[in-house]
Design an enzyme around this catalytic site. Structure first.
Site, PDB file in Angstrom:
ATOM      1  N   ASP A 170       0.818  -1.228   0.000  1.00 25.22           N
ATOM      2  CA  ASP A 170       0.000   0.000   0.000  1.00 25.22           C
ATOM      3  C   ASP A 170       0.853   1.282   0.000  1.00 25.22           C
ATOM      4  O   ASP A 170       0.314   2.372   0.186  1.00 25.22           O
ATOM      5  CB  ASP A 170      -0.895   0.023   1.250  1.00 25.22           C
ATOM      6  CG  ASP A 170      -2.299  -0.522   0.982  1.00 25.22           C
ATOM      7  OD1 ASP A 170      -2.713  -0.558  -0.201  1.00 25.22           O
ATOM      8  OD2 ASP A 170      -2.984  -0.887   1.955  1.00 25.22           O
ATOM      9  N   HIS A 189     -11.058   7.215   6.290  1.00 30.50           N
ATOM     10  CA  HIS A 189     -10.388   8.419   6.794  1.00 30.50           C
ATOM     11  C   HIS A 189     -11.332   9.620   6.670  1.00 30.50           C
ATOM     12  O   HIS A 189     -12.274   9.594   5.868  1.00 30.50           O
ATOM     13  CB  HIS A 189      -9.147   8.742   5.948  1.00 30.50           C
ATOM     14  CG  HIS A 189      -8.011   7.786   6.111  1.00 30.50           C
ATOM     15  ND1 HIS A 189      -7.486   7.073   5.051  1.00 30.50           N
ATOM     16  CD2 HIS A 189      -7.271   7.441   7.195  1.00 30.50           C
ATOM     17  CE1 HIS A 189      -6.482   6.323   5.487  1.00 30.50           C
ATOM     18  NE2 HIS A 189      -6.331   6.521   6.777  1.00 30.50           N
ATOM     19  N   CYS A 227      -4.546  10.837  -1.351  1.00 31.03           N
ATOM     20  CA  CYS A 227      -3.644   9.891  -0.672  1.00 31.03           C
ATOM     21  C   CYS A 227      -2.441   9.520  -1.508  1.00 31.03           C
ATOM     22  O   CYS A 227      -1.510   8.897  -1.009  1.00 31.03           O
ATOM     23  CB  CYS A 227      -4.403   8.660  -0.194  1.00 31.03           C
ATOM     24  SG  CYS A 227      -5.212   7.774  -1.464  1.00 31.03           S
TER      25      CYS A 227
HETATM   26  C1  CIR Z   1      -5.452   1.370   3.588  1.00 29.72           C
HETATM   27  O1  CIR Z   1      -6.370   0.653   3.953  1.00 29.72           O
HETATM   28  O2  CIR Z   1      -4.735   1.950   4.398  1.00 29.72           O
HETATM   29  C2  CIR Z   1      -5.178   1.539   2.118  1.00 29.72           C
HETATM   30  N1  CIR Z   1      -5.619   0.370   1.437  1.00 29.72           N
HETATM   31  C3  CIR Z   1      -5.886   2.767   1.572  1.00 29.72           C
HETATM   32  C4  CIR Z   1      -5.334   4.039   2.121  1.00 29.72           C
HETATM   33  C5  CIR Z   1      -5.928   5.243   1.507  1.00 29.72           C
HETATM   34  N2  CIR Z   1      -5.389   6.407   2.088  1.00 29.72           N
HETATM   35  C6  CIR Z   1      -5.992   7.588   2.108  1.00 29.72           C
HETATM   36  O3  CIR Z   1      -7.108   7.711   1.661  1.00 29.72           O
HETATM   37  N3  CIR Z   1      -5.368   8.590   2.689  1.00 29.72           N
END
Ligand code: CIR
Length: 257
Positions: A62, A161, A252
């Site tokens: 990730d 988030h 992100c």
């Molecule tokens: C997670 O579950 O942490 C990742 N698959 C997705 C993170 C996305 N991050 C964000 O929106 N800031």
């Protein structure tokens, strides 16, 4: 940051991202993910940012979602503490940021991910979510106090988030999914709500006069057209389908300062 951000840090997609989500029954198309990432970088550059890269780490599938690893303000960076599966992503980011930024750390019992941090004018909103706890919010408050920024906590129950469901469009205006948050807590002039059938749309990214919006949400895009025209913002629709498969969105994919 008064004149807007100048730099972005991104991390390309590791090959392991595809296999990681395949094991969860989600088919990520690697070439499309790479193209979408390149297009995203081009959009950041077109908005006037100098973009730097952190090498992807195959052991951290990730890691493309770099926003979660740090909170950057001016020449300072607060390194986060993430969910267990993602712990370790911060090290390479810290190594790069450490060349230009002074590094701060969270308190020992604190958790915080960058996706829960939303800067709006002189207030920073922090989501209390499955990923960010009270102690994390307090650490953020201490970190931002030196810049005279207030921190306001927002309970996050309906999404991953805070910024999954609400982002700042600029010009005193939020974009939010209806009924996911207590909107009375936000000190803004206006809120534009997403179409109820287009929940993925609330994560947009405003950089100076550029407004990056995710492709595939035509009804909400229409709602934003008037906003963009009124404020002279250039709307740029970006395909991020391969990152949405990993529960990611526009913000992100970068750290911006
Ligand atoms: C997670 O579950 O942490 C990742 N698959 C997705 C993170 C996305 N991050 C964000 O929106 N800031």
């Amino acid at each position: 940051m008064a004149d807007g951000p100048t730099h972005a840090l991104v991390r390309r997609v590791p090959r392991s991202y595809v296999g990681y989500y395949a094991r969860q029954g989600r088919t990520v198309l690697a070439p499309r993910a790479d193209e979408q990432h390149q297009e995203y970088v081009r959009a950041l550059e077109a908005a006037g940012l100098t973009v730097s890269f952190v090498e992807p780490d195959e052991s951290l599938p990730d890691c493309v979602f770099i926003e979660d690893t740090a909170v950057v303000w001016s020449q300072h960076a607060l390194i986060t503490r993430m969910c267990q599966d993602r712990e370790g992503e911060q090290a390479a980011v810290e190594a790069v940021l450490g060349r230009t930024h002074s590094i701060s750390r969270l308190g020992s019992d604190a958790t915080l991910e960058g996706g829960d941090v939303l800067h709006v004018s002189d207030v920073t909103y922090v989501g209390l979510s499955a990923r960010t706890n009270e102690a994390g919010a307090e650490s953020l408050k201490a970190f931002l106090a030196r810049f005279g920024r207030r921190v306001v906590k927002i309970p996050v129950e309906k999404c991953l988030h805070l910024k999954t469901g609400v982002t700042y469009l600029g010009n005193g205006t939020l974009l939010a999914v209806p009924a996911w948050f207590d909107m009375g807590r936000f000190e803004v002039e206006d809120v534009i709500y997403t179409e109820s059938s287009e929940l993925g749309f609330a994560n947009c990214l405003r950089i100076r006069d550029h407004l990056l919006i995710p492709d595939g949400y035509p009804r909400t895009a229409l709602r934003l057209q008037g906003f963009a025209e009124k404020h002279g913002a250039h709307a740029n629709r970006l395909g991020i389908s391969e990152f949405e498969k990993g529960d990611g969105s526009l913000t992100c994919l970068s750290l911006i300062w």
